[in-house]
Design a protein around this motif. Structure first.
Motif, PDB file in Angstrom:
ATOM      1  N   ASN A   1       0.814  -1.221   0.000  1.00  0.00           N
ATOM      2  CA  ASN A   1       0.000   0.000   0.000  1.00  0.00           C
ATOM      3  C   ASN A   1       0.847   1.271   0.000  1.00  0.00           C
ATOM      4  O   ASN A   1       0.488   2.262  -0.642  1.00  0.00           O
ATOM      5  CB  ASN A   1      -0.959   0.002   1.185  1.00  0.00           C
ATOM      6  N   LYS A   2       1.966   1.261   0.718  1.00  0.00           N
ATOM      7  CA  LYS A   2       2.835   2.438   0.746  1.00  0.00           C
ATOM      8  C   LYS A   2       3.382   2.716  -0.656  1.00  0.00           C
ATOM      9  O   LYS A   2       3.388   3.857  -1.110  1.00  0.00           O
ATOM     10  CB  LYS A   2       3.978   2.223   1.743  1.00  0.00           C
ATOM     11  N   GLU A   3       3.819   1.664  -1.338  1.00  0.00           N
ATOM     12  CA  GLU A   3       4.347   1.826  -2.698  1.00  0.00           C
ATOM     13  C   GLU A   3       3.258   2.296  -3.659  1.00  0.00           C
ATOM     14  O   GLU A   3       3.509   3.141  -4.527  1.00  0.00           O
ATOM     15  CB  GLU A   3       4.942   0.506  -3.186  1.00  0.00           C
ATOM     16  N   LYS A   4       2.048   1.767  -3.501  1.00  0.00           N
ATOM     17  CA  LYS A   4       0.929   2.215  -4.348  1.00  0.00           C
ATOM     18  C   LYS A   4       0.637   3.689  -4.107  1.00  0.00           C
ATOM     19  O   LYS A   4       0.387   4.445  -5.047  1.00  0.00           O
ATOM     20  CB  LYS A   4      -0.329   1.391  -4.058  1.00  0.00           C
ATOM     21  N   GLY A   5       0.684   4.101  -2.840  1.00  0.00           N
ATOM     22  CA  GLY A   5       0.451   5.509  -2.505  1.00  0.00           C
ATOM     23  C   GLY A   5       1.500   6.415  -3.124  1.00  0.00           C
ATOM     24  O   GLY A   5       1.186   7.475  -3.677  1.00  0.00           O
TER      25      GLY A   5
ATOM     26  N   GLU B   1      -5.189  16.255  -1.757  1.00  0.00           N
ATOM     27  CA  GLU B   1      -5.117  14.912  -1.190  1.00  0.00           C
ATOM     28  C   GLU B   1      -5.190  13.928  -2.349  1.00  0.00           C
ATOM     29  O   GLU B   1      -6.083  14.023  -3.195  1.00  0.00           O
ATOM     30  CB  GLU B   1      -6.278  14.686  -0.217  1.00  0.00           C
ATOM     31  N   VAL B   2      -4.242  12.997  -2.405  1.00  0.00           N
ATOM     32  CA  VAL B   2      -4.192  12.006  -3.470  1.00  0.00           C
ATOM     33  C   VAL B   2      -4.638  10.664  -2.898  1.00  0.00           C
ATOM     34  O   VAL B   2      -4.119  10.224  -1.873  1.00  0.00           O
ATOM     35  CB  VAL B   2      -2.764  11.877  -4.052  1.00  0.00           C
ATOM     36  N   LYS B   3      -5.588  10.047  -3.568  1.00  0.00           N
ATOM     37  CA  LYS B   3      -6.062   8.722  -3.162  1.00  0.00           C
ATOM     38  C   LYS B   3      -6.024   7.811  -4.373  1.00  0.00           C
ATOM     39  O   LYS B   3      -6.545   8.155  -5.433  1.00  0.00           O
ATOM     40  CB  LYS B   3      -7.494   8.785  -2.603  1.00  0.00           C
TER      41      LYS B   3
END
Length: 114
Positions: A3-7, A51-53
């Motif tokens: 998830n961190k890498e995807k973010g 904010e990026v999601k």
């Protein structure tokens, strides 16, 4: 990819998108004790807090749905601090959400999201 890498990938995609739109990137991952703002940019003569999601699928809902009341409150507090510390008064501001859909290679830019 965790998830961190995807973010992080989502934020890189968002930065490229914003620069193509003519944004001047002022800050990336602006952090203070009480929270973080993914991107602060100058766009369309406004100071924009973004904010990026990102999502690979919609199993957990649309990306913007993750920007709940608690998250908005944190973003607003960080933005107030940023304005104060940079002595920015009477500057037009807005709060946007950038939704990144990995599987569709799509970006949804929600202007004035809150």
């Amino acid at each position: 990819m965790n998830n961190k890498e995807k973010g992080e990938l989502g934020e890189r995609i968002a930065l490229r998108y914003l620069i193509k739109k003519g944004a001047k990137i002022l800050e990336k991952n602006y952090k203070i004790k009480s929270g973080e703002i993914d991107i602060i940019a100058k766009l369309d003569n406004e100071l924009v807090f973004i904010e990026v999601k990102s999502r690979s699928n919609l199993n957990y809902g649309y990306p913007a749905e993750a920007v709940n009341y608690k998250k908005i409150k944190k973003i607003l507090n960080v933005a107030k601090y940023y304005l104060l510390i940079n002595n920015l008064h009477n500057v037009p501001i807005r709060f946007d959400v950038l939704e990144i859909y990995f599987n569709e290679s799509k970006i949804n830019h929600i202007i004035n999201a809150f």
